[in-house]
Design an enzyme around this catalytic site. Structure first.
Site, mmCIF file in Angstrom:
data_model
loop_
_atom_site.group_PDB
_atom_site.id
_atom_site.type_symbol
_atom_site.label_atom_id
_atom_site.label_comp_id
_atom_site.label_asym_id
_atom_site.label_seq_id
_atom_site.Cartn_x
_atom_site.Cartn_y
_atom_site.Cartn_z
ATOM 1 N N ASP A 153 97.397 16.383 55.973
ATOM 2 C CA ASP A 153 97.365 17.777 55.534
ATOM 3 C C ASP A 153 95.924 18.324 55.597
ATOM 4 O O ASP A 153 94.964 17.591 55.285
ATOM 5 C CB ASP A 153 97.892 17.804 54.077
ATOM 6 C CG ASP A 153 98.241 19.191 53.590
ATOM 7 O OD1 ASP A 153 98.511 20.065 54.424
ATOM 8 O OD2 ASP A 153 98.247 19.390 52.357
ATOM 9 N N GLY A 185 98.076 25.433 44.420
ATOM 10 C CA GLY A 185 97.861 25.316 42.977
ATOM 11 C C GLY A 185 98.958 26.016 42.202
ATOM 12 O O GLY A 185 99.949 26.472 42.790
ATOM 13 N N SER A 192 104.322 24.844 45.296
ATOM 14 C CA SER A 192 104.489 24.600 43.854
ATOM 15 C C SER A 192 104.690 25.902 43.101
ATOM 16 O O SER A 192 103.904 26.843 43.256
ATOM 17 C CB SER A 192 103.241 23.906 43.282
ATOM 18 O OG SER A 192 103.160 22.598 43.774
ATOM 19 N N ASN A 218 105.455 22.866 51.830
ATOM 20 C CA ASN A 218 104.533 21.878 51.269
ATOM 21 C C ASN A 218 104.525 21.947 49.748
ATOM 22 O O ASN A 218 104.354 23.031 49.180
ATOM 23 C CB ASN A 218 103.100 22.165 51.736
ATOM 24 C CG ASN A 218 102.883 21.874 53.209
ATOM 25 O OD1 ASN A 218 103.775 21.416 53.898
ATOM 26 N ND2 ASN A 218 101.677 22.142 53.676
HETATM 27 P P1 13P Z 1 100.758 23.380 46.244
HETATM 28 O O1 13P Z 1 99.675 22.499 45.720
HETATM 29 O O2 13P Z 1 100.684 24.745 45.719
HETATM 30 O O3 13P Z 1 102.106 22.765 46.092
HETATM 31 O O4 13P Z 1 100.500 23.535 47.822
HETATM 32 C C1 13P Z 1 100.743 22.449 48.651
HETATM 33 C C2 13P Z 1 100.265 22.683 50.028
HETATM 34 O O5 13P Z 1 100.444 23.741 50.594
HETATM 35 C C3 13P Z 1 99.607 21.569 50.706
HETATM 36 O O6 13P Z 1 99.097 21.913 51.940
#
Ligand code: 13P
Length: 284
Positions: A82, A181, A211, A230
């Protein structure tokens, strides 16, 4: 099974109206937990690690664990790197066995993003390794990468079309208003922009900042063409909070295995929920 490229996992998603969830894992136990969730729900799975986790666990430990998960699974499992800005690290991860990589040059001008992404695609494509790139800038904090609100910017649909044409990138992460986040309020997702981007490019689109997006909004994003979502922060926080709870409730229990069990269970339940939201249950 062996680890597979995420390209075939994402190939049918837009047509069939679901998204594959890509879970950022920070420990081997988190990897095991999301693999168990995928197996139980018959979902295709993308396990992903940030550069910080690569440094923390080491490439070989991650690849070894992901291969073990794939071998035990009857559902397809891909291993993705990532948000990597480091070309050399991308090469190392591909050599070691990652089946998908993200080259993140979103902080640079369009031309540089094109040039670097094309370079990675040229190397990855013959090896059957998927590549993801970002256009616009997703805000928030992801590991060592921090993008302040005023520096975040949304992807332009016409630029997305040119970018895919110029790079041949098989997966695109356009910034559409989500952030890494936990959201302070509701995310400010530009649904019209997703629709416009999806009309311009037919590669699978990636929703970053998964998230805390409310259920209806996730479903709408997926219906409009988001093919991979993600999820990092929610999973990490749930895992750590479950450990903290064990420490508070059983301060005299000094066996690490006994507190990993409930923490893994929490991660697994959350992963199952995200897979349900994205509609990838029973799509393996
Ligand atoms: P979050 O931490 O908001 O779940 O985002 C994850 C992400 O996009 C990782 O690339």
């Amino acid at each position: 099974m062996t680890l597979v490229s995420s390209t075939p996992l994402l190939a049918e998603t837009r047509k069939k109206g679901y998204a594959v969830v890509a879970f950022n894992v920070h420990t081997i136990e988190m990897l095991q937990a999301v693999a168990e969730a995928a197996e139980e729900s018959r979902s295709p799975l993308i396990v992903q690690t940030t550069v910080g986790t690569v440094k923390h666990l080491g490439i070989d430990y991650i690849v070894g664990a992901a291969k073990a998960a794939a071998k035990q699974a009857s559902v397809p499992v891909a291993l993705h790197l990532d948000h990597c800005q480091d070309f050399e690290l991308i090469l190392k991860c591909i050599r070691a066995g990652y089946t998908s990589v993200m080259i993140d040059q979103s902080m640079h001008p369009f031309e540089r993003n094109v040039e670097m992404t094309r370079k990675v695609v040229e190397i990855a494509r013959p090896l059957n390794v998927n590549v993801e790139a970002e256009l616009g800038k997703v805000g928030g904090v992801e590991d060592d990468i921090r993008v302040e609100d005023d520096a975040a910017s949304l992807a332009d649909p016409e630029e997305c079309r040119r970018f895919v044409e110029l790079t041949g990138v098989p997966t695109l992460a356009p910034a559409i208003g989500t952030a890494h986040g936990i959201y302070k309020g509701e995310p400010n997702i530009d649904f019209k922009r997703i629709e416009d981007i999806a009309a311009q490019v037919d590669v699978p689109l990636v929703l970053h900042g998964g998230s805390g997006i409310p259920e209806a909004q996730v479903k709408r994003c997926v219906a409009l063409g988001m093919a991979k979502m993600n999820v990092a922060t929610e999973l990490k926080n749930a895992f750590t909070r479950a450990l903290q709870k064990c420490f508070a409730e059983r301060p005299d229990d000094l066996d690490p295995r006994s507190y990993m069990v409930p923490a893994k269970e929490v991660v697994k339940r959350l992963a199952l929920e995200k897979m349900r939201l994205c509609g990838c249950t029973n799509k393996a």
